[in-house]
Scaffold this motif. Sequence first.
Motif, short mmCIF file in Angstrom:
data_model
loop_
_atom_site.label_atom_id
_atom_site.label_comp_id
_atom_site.label_asym_id
_atom_site.label_seq_id
_atom_site.Cartn_x
_atom_site.Cartn_y
_atom_site.Cartn_z
N GLY A 193 0.90 -1.17 -0.20
CA GLY A 193 0.16 -0.10 0.14
C GLY A 193 0.89 1.32 0.08
N TRP A 194 0.26 2.51 -0.38
CA TRP A 194 0.99 3.51 -0.29
C TRP A 194 1.76 3.83 0.99
CZ3 TRP A 194 2.76 5.73 -4.52
CH2 TRP A 194 2.18 5.45 -5.44
N PRO A 195 1.04 3.70 2.20
CA PRO A 195 1.82 4.09 3.37
C PRO A 195 3.07 3.19 3.69
CG PRO A 195 -0.62 3.68 3.73
CD PRO A 195 -0.16 3.29 2.23
N ALA A 196 3.01 1.99 3.11
CA ALA A 196 4.36 1.34 3.09
C ALA A 196 5.46 1.75 2.34
CB ALA A 196 4.05 -0.42 2.66
N GLY A 197 5.12 2.15 1.18
CA GLY A 197 5.96 2.87 0.06
C GLY A 197 6.60 4.03 0.68
N LEU A 198 5.75 4.80 1.41
CA LEU A 198 6.44 6.23 1.90
C LEU A 198 7.19 5.96 3.31
CD1 LEU A 198 3.01 8.25 1.82
CD2 LEU A 198 5.16 8.74 0.37
N LEU A 199 6.81 4.78 4.01
CA LEU A 199 7.73 4.59 5.15
C LEU A 199 9.01 3.83 4.47
CD1 LEU A 199 5.73 2.08 7.72
CD2 LEU A 199 6.60 4.41 8.06
N TYR A 200 8.72 3.23 3.65
CA TYR A 200 10.16 2.85 2.86
C TYR A 200 11.26 3.91 2.63
CZ TYR A 200 13.15 0.33 -0.36
OH TYR A 200 14.05 -0.20 -1.17
N LEU A 201 10.56 4.83 1.66
CA LEU A 201 11.36 6.19 1.37
C LEU A 201 11.94 6.90 2.56
CD1 LEU A 201 9.05 7.04 -1.73
CD2 LEU A 201 11.29 5.83 -1.85
N GLY A 202 11.07 7.05 3.63
CA GLY A 202 11.40 7.84 4.75
C GLY A 202 12.31 6.99 5.40
N GLY A 203 12.61 5.78 5.36
CA GLY A 203 13.50 5.01 6.20
C GLY A 203 14.73 5.06 5.22
N ILE A 204 14.79 5.23 3.99
CA ILE A 204 15.80 5.30 3.08
C ILE A 204 16.53 6.87 3.49
CG2 ILE A 204 16.91 5.93 0.84
CD1 ILE A 204 14.73 3.67 -0.08
N ALA A 205 15.79 7.93 3.80
CA ALA A 205 16.00 9.35 4.00
C ALA A 205 16.73 9.37 5.47
CB ALA A 205 14.98 10.24 4.25
N TRP A 206 16.26 8.47 6.41
CA TRP A 206 16.79 8.26 7.43
C TRP A 206 18.06 7.61 7.63
CZ3 TRP A 206 15.62 3.84 11.10
CH2 TRP A 206 16.13 3.92 12.65
N THR A 207 18.40 6.79 6.81
CA THR A 207 19.63 5.92 6.31
C THR A 207 20.48 6.74 6.18
OG1 THR A 207 18.21 3.73 6.05
CG2 THR A 207 20.81 3.90 5.57
N LEU A 208 20.12 7.63 5.07
CA LEU A 208 21.15 8.63 4.64
C LEU A 208 21.89 9.45 5.82
CD1 LEU A 208 19.55 9.67 1.16
CD2 LEU A 208 21.91 8.71 1.38
N PHE A 209 20.73 9.90 6.79
CA PHE A 209 21.03 10.76 7.80
C PHE A 209 22.19 10.06 8.57
CE2 PHE A 209 20.37 12.09 12.12
CZ PHE A 209 20.44 13.37 11.99
N TYR A 210 21.75 8.84 9.44
CA TYR A 210 22.63 8.23 10.23
C TYR A 210 23.80 7.66 9.70
CZ TYR A 210 20.32 3.49 9.31
OH TYR A 210 19.82 2.43 8.89
N ASP A 211 23.95 7.03 8.51
CA ASP A 211 24.97 6.39 7.84
C ASP A 211 26.06 7.42 7.46
OD1 ASP A 211 25.97 3.54 7.87
OD2 ASP A 211 26.16 4.07 5.61
N THR A 212 25.51 8.57 7.08
CA THR A 212 26.61 9.59 6.70
C THR A 212 27.30 10.07 8.11
OG1 THR A 212 25.37 10.49 5.06
CG2 THR A 212 26.69 11.92 5.89
N ILE A 213 26.65 10.09 9.06
CA ILE A 213 27.38 10.47 10.40
C ILE A 213 28.36 9.53 10.73
CG2 ILE A 213 26.92 10.39 12.77
CD1 ILE A 213 24.15 11.92 12.51
N TYR A 214 27.84 7.92 10.53
CA TYR A 214 28.77 6.90 10.69
C TYR A 214 30.00 6.81 9.66
CZ TYR A 214 30.18 1.94 11.28
OH TYR A 214 30.88 0.79 11.47
N ALA A 215 29.76 7.37 8.38
CA ALA A 215 30.91 7.27 7.83
C ALA A 215 32.09 8.31 7.90
CB ALA A 215 30.54 7.62 6.25
N HIS A 216 31.56 9.26 8.60
CA HIS A 216 32.60 10.39 9.08
C HIS A 216 33.81 9.71 9.81
CE1 HIS A 216 31.62 14.19 7.33
NE2 HIS A 216 30.42 13.89 7.54
N GLN A 217 33.58 8.74 10.44
CA GLN A 217 34.64 8.07 11.48
C GLN A 217 35.83 7.59 10.30
OE1 GLN A 217 33.08 5.02 14.56
NE2 GLN A 217 31.75 4.93 12.75
N ASP A 218 35.63 7.21 9.33
CA ASP A 218 36.48 6.61 8.22
C ASP A 218 37.06 7.59 7.14
OD1 ASP A 218 36.21 4.28 9.71
OD2 ASP A 218 34.50 3.49 8.14
N ARG A 219 36.37 8.68 7.18
CA ARG A 219 36.65 9.62 6.00
C ARG A 219 38.15 9.76 5.39
NH1 ARG A 219 34.85 13.57 8.47
NH2 ARG A 219 36.75 14.64 8.75
N GLU A 220 38.99 9.87 6.36
CA GLU A 220 40.59 9.85 5.91
C GLU A 220 41.02 8.56 5.39
OE1 GLU A 220 42.69 11.43 9.25
OE2 GLU A 220 41.77 13.36 9.46
#
Length: 321
Positions: A193-220
Motif C-alpha cells: 500500500g502507499w503507506p508502506a512505500g512512504l515508510l520505505y522512502l522515509g527509512g531510506i532518508a533516515w539511513t542517509l542521515f545516520y550512515d553519513t554520520i557513521y561514515a565520518h569516522q572513516d573519512r580519512e
Amino acid sequence: MTDARQAPEAPDQVVADAAIGNWVDRYAPPAARPWLRLSRADRPVGTWLLLLPCWWAVFLSAASGDGLGWKGAWIILGCAIGAFLMRGAGCTWNDITDRDIDGDVARTASRPIPSGQVTLRGAVIWMCVQALLALGILLTFNWVAIGLGVASLALVCVYPFAKRFTWWPQIFLGLAFNWGALLVWAAHDGALGWPAGLLYLGGIAWTLFYDTIYAHQDREDDALIGVKSTARLFGENSPVWLGGFLALTMGLMTAAVDLAFDTGSSGRALALAGVAGMGLHMVWQLRSLDIHDGERCLKLFRSNRDAGLIVVLGFALATLI
C-alpha cells in the motif's frame, strides 16, 4: 591492561569499534566469538536499524486495519529473529567482499577475516547457514512477502560494492535496510500500500542521515584507499545535507501516517506523535554533531536505535487505540 579499542595479537581479539564489555566478549564461549563478531552480534545497533522499519510497518498496518492478532504477534517476533540472522548474513557477505580493504583501515583491521580469526571458506559457510535459517522464517509469511524477501537479496549482494563505484553507497544501504517496511506490510496486510512505500522512502532518508554520520569516522582512511561515501562527498557541508535528510524523513513518514488513518483519528495523533519524537531526536543529533570527532559520530549513530524506537512506541500505542 590491553585497550579494548586496539586489536591485540591474541587469537581471541576484540573488534576495534565494538562497545567495550559487550556481551559477546564477556559471555559467549571463546569458540563462538569469532563467528558472532563476523555477524556483528557484538555491535547490535545494526540489527536494530534493520528491524525497526519492519516494526514500523507491522504496527502501522495493524493500527490502520484490523489490529495485530496472532499473525501480527508472530510477524513481530519473526522479524526480530530474522533481522538478527539476515543482518549477520549480510555483514558476513560484506566482510567477505571487503576482506582486502578492511585490513588497510584501522577501525576494521581487527575484524575476524582480515585478522585471521575466520577463514574465507568458513565465512562463506557461516553466511549460508544464517541465510537458510532466515529463509525458514520468511517461508511462514504469505507469497507476496516471500517474493519481496527473495528480491531483497539483489540489494544485499550489490551494497558492499557500491562504495567502489558511487559517492552515494548510503542510498544502497537504505534500499536494503528498509526493505522490511515493504515486506512486512505485505506479510500483515496481504498486499502493498502507499503507506508502506512512504515508510520505505522515509527509512531510506533516515539511513542517509545516520550512515553519513557513521561514515565520518572513516573519512580519512576511505580517502587513502579510494573508497567513496556521502561523508567524503559532503565534507564540511555535511550538517546542511543532514538537515535536508532529516526534513525528508519527517515529511515522508508523516505522509505515510496521513494516508494510513482517517483525519481526526486518535490513533493518527499517537502515530504522528511518534514521528515527531523521532524528529526531535534527530534534531538533537544534528545539534550535537562534530564531524571531526569519531567517537561522537559513533555515539550519535548508535543513538538512532532510540530514535526509531520512538516511532515504534507511537505506532504501537496507535494500535491499542
